[in-house]
Design an enzyme around this catalytic site. Structure first.
Site, PDB file in Angstrom:
ATOM      1  N   ASP A  83     -14.041  -3.214  -3.888  1.00  0.00           N
ATOM      2  CA  ASP A  83     -12.878  -3.858  -4.518  1.00  0.00           C
ATOM      3  C   ASP A  83     -13.242  -4.267  -5.952  1.00  0.00           C
ATOM      4  OD1 ASP A  83     -10.194  -5.580  -3.229  1.00  0.00           O
ATOM      5  OD2 ASP A  83     -10.895  -6.027  -5.258  1.00  0.00           O
ATOM      6  N   ILE A  84     -12.325  -4.021  -6.876  1.00  0.00           N
ATOM      7  CA  ILE A  84     -12.584  -4.313  -8.291  1.00  0.00           C
ATOM      8  C   ILE A  84     -12.520  -5.817  -8.600  1.00  0.00           C
ATOM      9  CG2 ILE A  84     -10.244  -4.209  -9.283  1.00  0.00           C
ATOM     10  CD1 ILE A  84     -11.494  -2.183 -11.336  1.00  0.00           C
TER      11      ILE A  84
ATOM     12  N   ASN B 117      -3.152  -6.879   4.491  1.00  0.00           N
ATOM     13  CA  ASN B 117      -1.867  -7.450   4.078  1.00  0.00           C
ATOM     14  C   ASN B 117      -0.761  -6.404   4.136  1.00  0.00           C
ATOM     15  OD1 ASN B 117      -3.222  -9.858   3.430  1.00  0.00           O
ATOM     16  ND2 ASN B 117      -3.668  -9.151   1.358  1.00  0.00           N
TER      17      ASN B 117
ATOM     18  N   HIS C 100       1.261 -11.141   0.669  1.00  0.00           N
ATOM     19  CA  HIS C 100       0.252 -11.006  -0.398  1.00  0.00           C
ATOM     20  C   HIS C 100      -0.227  -9.584  -0.615  1.00  0.00           C
ATOM     21  CE1 HIS C 100       0.184 -15.347  -0.548  1.00  0.00           C
ATOM     22  NE2 HIS C 100      -0.075 -15.368   0.744  1.00  0.00           N
ATOM     23  N   GLN C 101       0.545  -8.578  -0.134  1.00  0.00           N
ATOM     24  CA  GLN C 101       0.153  -7.200  -0.455  1.00  0.00           C
ATOM     25  C   GLN C 101       0.554  -6.908  -1.896  1.00  0.00           C
ATOM     26  OE1 GLN C 101       1.965  -4.109   1.949  1.00  0.00           O
ATOM     27  NE2 GLN C 101       0.588  -2.528   1.150  1.00  0.00           N
TER      28      GLN C 101
ATOM     29  N   HIS D 227      -4.309  -0.709   3.249  1.00  0.00           N
ATOM     30  CA  HIS D 227      -5.744  -0.891   3.045  1.00  0.00           C
ATOM     31  C   HIS D 227      -6.265  -2.051   3.877  1.00  0.00           C
ATOM     32  CE1 HIS D 227      -3.565  -3.174  -0.059  1.00  0.00           C
ATOM     33  NE2 HIS D 227      -4.526  -4.065   0.036  1.00  0.00           N
ATOM     34  N   PHE D 228      -7.503  -1.894   4.307  1.00  0.00           N
ATOM     35  CA  PHE D 228      -8.227  -2.953   5.003  1.00  0.00           C
ATOM     36  C   PHE D 228      -9.277  -3.500   4.037  1.00  0.00           C
ATOM     37  CE2 PHE D 228      -7.098  -2.621   9.534  1.00  0.00           C
ATOM     38  CZ  PHE D 228      -6.317  -1.481   9.501  1.00  0.00           C
ATOM     39  N   HIS D 229      -9.338  -4.826   3.927  1.00  0.00           N
ATOM     40  CA  HIS D 229     -10.414  -5.467   3.172  1.00  0.00           C
ATOM     41  C   HIS D 229     -11.541  -5.799   4.160  1.00  0.00           C
ATOM     42  CE1 HIS D 229      -7.859  -6.821  -0.380  1.00  0.00           C
ATOM     43  NE2 HIS D 229      -6.915  -6.652   0.529  1.00  0.00           N
TER      44      HIS D 229
HETATM   45  P1  AMP Z   1      -3.809  -6.605  -1.608  1.00  0.00           P
HETATM   46  O1  AMP Z   1      -3.465  -7.944  -2.158  1.00  0.00           O
HETATM   47  O2  AMP Z   1      -4.159  -6.678  -0.142  1.00  0.00           O
HETATM   48  O3  AMP Z   1      -2.749  -5.559  -1.902  1.00  0.00           O
HETATM   49  O4  AMP Z   1      -5.149  -6.189  -2.323  1.00  0.00           O
HETATM   50  C1  AMP Z   1      -5.257  -5.176  -3.273  1.00  0.00           C
HETATM   51  C2  AMP Z   1      -6.703  -5.133  -3.688  1.00  0.00           C
HETATM   52  O5  AMP Z   1      -6.906  -3.962  -4.461  1.00  0.00           O
HETATM   53  C3  AMP Z   1      -7.140  -6.314  -4.544  1.00  0.00           C
HETATM   54  O6  AMP Z   1      -8.205  -7.003  -3.890  1.00  0.00           O
HETATM   55  C4  AMP Z   1      -7.592  -5.669  -5.859  1.00  0.00           C
HETATM   56  O7  AMP Z   1      -8.721  -6.301  -6.428  1.00  0.00           O
HETATM   57  C5  AMP Z   1      -7.895  -4.253  -5.415  1.00  0.00           C
HETATM   58  N1  AMP Z   1      -7.799  -3.244  -6.467  1.00  0.00           N
HETATM   59  C6  AMP Z   1      -6.767  -3.023  -7.306  1.00  0.00           C
HETATM   60  N2  AMP Z   1      -7.053  -2.002  -8.138  1.00  0.00           N
HETATM   61  C7  AMP Z   1      -8.283  -1.560  -7.802  1.00  0.00           C
HETATM   62  C8  AMP Z   1      -9.146  -0.541  -8.313  1.00  0.00           C
HETATM   63  N3  AMP Z   1      -8.783   0.247  -9.329  1.00  0.00           N
HETATM   64  N4  AMP Z   1     -10.352  -0.359  -7.723  1.00  0.00           N
HETATM   65  C9  AMP Z   1     -10.725  -1.158  -6.701  1.00  0.00           C
HETATM   66  N5  AMP Z   1      -9.968  -2.130  -6.179  1.00  0.00           N
HETATM   67  C10 AMP Z   1      -8.764  -2.345  -6.727  1.00  0.00           C
END
Ligand code: AMP
Length: 140
Positions: free
Chosen positions: A30-31, A86, A92-93, A99-101
């Site tokens: 994650d960035i 999310n 909070h998506q 995606h899974f964190h």
């Molecule tokens: P969500 O709130 O569950 O939709 O989380 C989206 C996640 O994507 C966030 O934790 C961001 O930091 C991550 N994210 C967005 N753009 C990128 C990227 N280019 N590379 C890696 N992670 C990303």
């Protein structure tokens, strides 16, 4: 579904720190990490939310998630972690691609959870569980 930043990452148009890839799944760091090793696991299928995902992609994700969790734990030295997933902007998506964190937990770093348990109304619960059973029978 509309184009997201994750579609571009899947196609290799935007770089990522790739952790794992197969025909159906991609995992990368994650960035904006909540903690060191915060990893995202995504299906290549372009579904917005988990309920819209095919059984095939869901199975592919499920097959690899435990292995990815083990790699995250061993590489970071963490002993605890949260899986966060999310669905919908109210939940909070932000990126509209499933995606899974995987979020390792360290002292003071990781996912903060505001958990406010209510009290179960057992009559309402039985009605709701029955409705869910019925819906599941119709959605094999
Ligand atoms: P969500 O709130 O569950 O939709 O989380 C989206 C996640 O994507 C966030 O934790 C961001 O930091 C991550 N994210 C967005 N753009 C990128 C990227 N280019 N590379 C890696 N992670 C990303």
């Amino acid at each position: 579904m509309s184009e997201t930043i994750f579609s571009k990452i899947i196609r290799g148009e935007i770089p990522c720190h790739r952790v794992y890839e197969d025909d159906s799944v991609l995992a990368f760091l994650d960035i904006g990490p909540l903690s060191t090793g915060h990893t995202l696991v995504i299906p290549k299928e372009p579904a917005v939310t988990l309920d819209a995902l095919s059984d095939e992609s869901a199975a592919a994700l499920g097959r690899v998630l435990p292995r990815l969790c083990r790699a995250v734990l061993k590489s970071t030295g963490a002993t605890a972690y949260n899986i966060l997933q999310n669905n919908g902007s109210e939940a909070h998506q932000v990126v509209m691609h499933v995606h899974f964190h995987i979020i390792p937990r360290f002292e003071g770093r990781g996912l903060d959870i505001g958990w406010k348990p209510g009290e179960l109304d057992h009559d309402e619960a039985e009605r709701l569980a029955g409705q869910m059973r019925q819906l599941l029978d119709q959605d094999p």
